[in-house]
Design a protein around this motif. Structure first.
Motif, PDB file in Angstrom:
ATOM      1  N   GLU A 108      -1.539   5.930   8.836  1.00 26.00           N
ATOM      2  CA  GLU A 108      -0.188   5.359   8.719  1.00 26.00           C
ATOM      3  C   GLU A 108       0.714   5.867   9.850  1.00 26.00           C
ATOM      4  OE1 GLU A 108       0.531   4.624   3.947  1.00 26.00           O
ATOM      5  OE2 GLU A 108       1.006   6.591   4.761  1.00 26.00           O
ATOM      6  N   ASN A 117     -10.993   7.237  -6.089  1.00 28.58           N
ATOM      7  CA  ASN A 117     -11.163   6.130  -5.150  1.00 28.58           C
ATOM      8  C   ASN A 117     -11.439   6.607  -3.724  1.00 28.58           C
ATOM      9  OD1 ASN A 117      -7.875   4.873  -4.164  1.00 28.58           O
ATOM     10  ND2 ASN A 117      -8.483   6.941  -4.782  1.00 28.58           N
ATOM     11  N   MET A 177     -13.426   3.871  -2.470  1.00 32.27           N
ATOM     12  CA  MET A 177     -13.041   2.548  -2.955  1.00 32.27           C
ATOM     13  C   MET A 177     -11.807   2.056  -2.231  1.00 32.27           C
ATOM     14  SD  MET A 177     -13.554   3.177  -6.986  1.00 32.27           S
ATOM     15  CE  MET A 177     -12.511   1.946  -7.713  1.00 32.27           C
ATOM     16  N   ARG A 214      -5.975   8.797   5.454  1.00 35.55           N
ATOM     17  CA  ARG A 214      -5.182   7.587   5.180  1.00 35.55           C
ATOM     18  C   ARG A 214      -3.756   7.768   5.683  1.00 35.55           C
ATOM     19  NH1 ARG A 214      -6.953   6.990  -1.165  1.00 35.55           N
ATOM     20  NH2 ARG A 214      -8.998   6.034  -0.836  1.00 35.55           N
ATOM     21  N   ARG A 215      -3.194   8.961   5.403  1.00 39.19           N
ATOM     22  CA  ARG A 215      -1.815   9.229   5.829  1.00 39.19           C
ATOM     23  C   ARG A 215      -1.739   9.285   7.369  1.00 39.19           C
ATOM     24  NH1 ARG A 215       1.682  10.357   1.515  1.00 39.19           N
ATOM     25  NH2 ARG A 215       1.528   8.190   0.891  1.00 39.19           N
ATOM     26  N   GLY A 227      -1.412  10.480  -1.080  1.00 41.47           N
ATOM     27  CA  GLY A 227      -2.415   9.681  -0.377  1.00 41.47           C
ATOM     28  C   GLY A 227      -3.562   9.214  -1.256  1.00 41.47           C
ATOM     29  N   SER A 228      -3.431   9.391  -2.571  1.00 43.63           N
ATOM     30  CA  SER A 228      -4.527   8.954  -3.447  1.00 43.63           C
ATOM     31  C   SER A 228      -4.488   7.444  -3.658  1.00 43.63           C
ATOM     32  CB  SER A 228      -4.476   9.695  -4.790  1.00 43.63           C
ATOM     33  OG  SER A 228      -3.241   9.482  -5.429  1.00 43.63           O
ATOM     34  N   GLY A 229      -3.420   6.795  -3.174  1.00 42.82           N
ATOM     35  CA  GLY A 229      -3.350   5.331  -3.262  1.00 42.82           C
ATOM     36  C   GLY A 229      -2.442   4.830  -4.370  1.00 42.82           C
ATOM     37  N   LYS A 230      -1.637   5.735  -4.957  1.00 43.68           N
ATOM     38  CA  LYS A 230      -0.795   5.358  -6.094  1.00 43.68           C
ATOM     39  C   LYS A 230       0.096   4.142  -5.806  1.00 43.68           C
ATOM     40  CE  LYS A 230       1.234   9.339  -6.273  1.00 43.68           C
ATOM     41  NZ  LYS A 230       0.543   9.966  -5.134  1.00 43.68           N
ATOM     42  N   SER A 231       0.869   4.223  -4.706  1.00 41.01           N
ATOM     43  CA  SER A 231       1.823   3.135  -4.426  1.00 41.01           C
ATOM     44  C   SER A 231       1.104   1.816  -4.189  1.00 41.01           C
ATOM     45  CB  SER A 231       2.676   3.444  -3.196  1.00 41.01           C
ATOM     46  OG  SER A 231       3.183   4.726  -3.270  1.00 41.01           O
ATOM     47  N   SER A 232       0.102   1.829  -3.320  1.00 42.11           N
ATOM     48  CA  SER A 232      -0.591   0.582  -2.968  1.00 42.11           C
ATOM     49  C   SER A 232      -1.254  -0.027  -4.204  1.00 42.11           C
ATOM     50  CB  SER A 232      -1.678   0.837  -1.924  1.00 42.11           C
ATOM     51  OG  SER A 232      -1.261   1.791  -1.007  1.00 42.11           O
ATOM     52  N   ILE A 292      -8.318  -0.507  -1.880  1.00 44.34           N
ATOM     53  CA  ILE A 292      -7.160  -0.717  -2.749  1.00 44.34           C
ATOM     54  C   ILE A 292      -7.446  -1.810  -3.788  1.00 44.34           C
ATOM     55  CG2 ILE A 292      -4.741  -1.506  -2.772  1.00 44.34           C
ATOM     56  CD1 ILE A 292      -4.549  -0.325   0.102  1.00 44.34           C
TER      57      ILE A 292
HETATM   58  O1  CDP Z   1       1.237   6.626  -3.045  1.00 44.51           O
HETATM   59  P1  CDP Z   1       0.146   7.517  -2.523  1.00 44.51           P
HETATM   60  O2  CDP Z   1       0.663   8.609  -1.663  1.00 44.51           O
HETATM   61  O3  CDP Z   1      -0.735   8.034  -3.593  1.00 44.51           O
HETATM   62  O4  CDP Z   1      -0.790   6.598  -1.606  1.00 44.51           O
HETATM   63  P2  CDP Z   1      -0.468   5.226  -0.838  1.00 44.51           P
HETATM   64  O5  CDP Z   1       0.790   5.388  -0.072  1.00 44.51           O
HETATM   65  O6  CDP Z   1      -0.571   4.081  -1.770  1.00 44.51           O
HETATM   66  O7  CDP Z   1      -1.718   5.136   0.117  1.00 44.51           O
HETATM   67  C1  CDP Z   1      -1.806   5.901   1.309  1.00 44.51           C
HETATM   68  C2  CDP Z   1      -2.527   5.056   2.361  1.00 44.51           C
HETATM   69  O8  CDP Z   1      -3.883   4.941   2.001  1.00 44.51           O
HETATM   70  C3  CDP Z   1      -1.984   3.642   2.507  1.00 44.51           C
HETATM   71  O9  CDP Z   1      -1.897   3.335   3.879  1.00 44.51           O
HETATM   72  C4  CDP Z   1      -3.037   2.783   1.842  1.00 44.51           C
HETATM   73  O10 CDP Z   1      -3.139   1.525   2.468  1.00 44.51           O
HETATM   74  C5  CDP Z   1      -4.306   3.595   2.032  1.00 44.51           C
HETATM   75  N1  CDP Z   1      -5.313   3.434   0.955  1.00 44.51           N
HETATM   76  C6  CDP Z   1      -6.616   3.059   1.274  1.00 44.51           C
HETATM   77  O11 CDP Z   1      -6.906   2.829   2.431  1.00 44.51           O
HETATM   78  N2  CDP Z   1      -7.567   2.938   0.286  1.00 44.51           N
HETATM   79  C7  CDP Z   1      -7.266   3.189  -0.997  1.00 44.51           C
HETATM   80  N3  CDP Z   1      -8.207   3.059  -1.924  1.00 44.51           N
HETATM   81  C8  CDP Z   1      -5.965   3.591  -1.340  1.00 44.51           C
HETATM   82  C9  CDP Z   1      -5.006   3.709  -0.334  1.00 44.51           C
END
Ligand code: CDP
Ligand code: CDP
Length: 240
Positions: free
Chosen positions: A166, A209, A212, A162-163, A13-18, A214
């Motif tokens: 979703e 972040n 912060m 964040r998770r 949930g740290s935002g890696k994928s997005s 995305i």
């Molecule tokens: O891949 P990872 O588990 O690190 O995270 P992600 O799936 O990219 O992000 C998890 C959720 O957090 C997604 O719904 C993103 O839209 C959200 N997100 C956000 O709101 N703000 C950020 N700075 C990064 C991610």
């Protein structure tokens, strides 16, 4: 142009994928989600009822699996999809995004033999450079010589929030506390395992972040990448 290998690691949930997806699109690089590979093998183990304590069977399952990551179609991309995932030729993109699969993946990711198979696959996939790969051990094990390493982090509460959002959007009923607990258990296992634990590489840039979005986070990383591209071009120019 000198294309880099960019490694982005960090907890759930740290935002890696997005963020990685956006960075790759801006730079014209290939985006690869290494976690999807662990999830795909976990999905198969659950489907075939393989006990998650049986390391030898899980390792041979990983060896026998054919996993492919493909870029989404333009329509899928505009709907927010990042990587399409194929397991033995069949698409499992959505099926691997459940909590059960996430927990099973983190158990399976503690097994050295499983990691060996998937790391080799990841190294092959990213061998040409011009790639943004995200996961837990990309900067430490998969691409220790990556020209840019980012350790992405945010507070556990924000990551779990964040998770949770979703899950809400997908209509899944689950409490915030449950999601926070799940994220904590998985983070702890990822950080404390003996093989390739989640740890910030010494030369990784820490990007927190918590506060912060995305786009802002991606902008910071793109800026760092463009600096590195220039430095690399200058080094290559001097060597000529
Ligand atoms: O891949 P990872 O588990 O690190 O995270 P992600 O799936 O990219 O992000 C998890 C959720 O957090 C997604 O719904 C993103 O839209 C959200 N997100 C956000 O709101 N703000 C950020 N700075 C990064 C991610
Ligand atoms: O998206 P999220 O951050 O929640 O998880 P993921 O990146 O899809 O990874 C699922 C699980 O796979 C993680 O909890 C790790 O245990 C494992 N994993 C790993 O060990 N090494 C990687 N390079 C990527 C994922």
């Amino acid at each position: 142009m000198n294309k880099l290998t960019i490694a982005i690691d960090g907890p759930a949930g740290s935002g890696k994928s997005s963020v990685a997806r956006r960075v790759a699109a801006t730079l014209g690089y290939l985006y690869l989600d290494s976690g999807a590979m662990y999830r795909a093998v976990a999905r198969k183990a659950l489907r075939d009822s393989i006990p998650l304590e049986n390391d030898a069977r899980l390792e041979s399952l990983a060896r026998q699996s054919h996993i492919e990551l493909k870029p989404p179609t333009p329509e899928q991309e505009s709907a927010g999809l990042k990587n399409r995932v194929f397991l033995d030729g069949k698409e499992v993109t959505d099926e691997i995004r459940t909590s059960d699969v996430a927990q099973a993946a983190s158990r399976l990711a503690t097994i050295a033999g499983v990691r060996e198979v998937l790391v080799a696959e990841q190294q092959r996939a990213g061998a040409g450079g011009g790639v943004v790969m995200e996961g837990r051990d990309i900067g430490t094990v998969v691409f220790p010589h990556a020209e840019l390493k980012i350790f992405l982090d945010a507070s556990p509460e924000v990551r779990a929030g964040r998770r949770w959002k979703e899950h809400q959007e997908k209509g899944e009923v689950v409490s915030r506390e449950e999601v926070l607990e799940e994220v904590r258990v998985r983070d702890q296992r990822d950080r404390e395992r003996k093989v390739s634990p989640l740890v910030r590489a010494e030369d990784a840039v820490l990007v927190d972040n918590t506060a912060m979005g995305i786009e802002e986070t991606a902008r910071v990383i793109v800026m760092l990448a463009r600096e590195r591209e220039k430095e690399l071009a200058a080094t290559v120019g001097r060597a000529k």
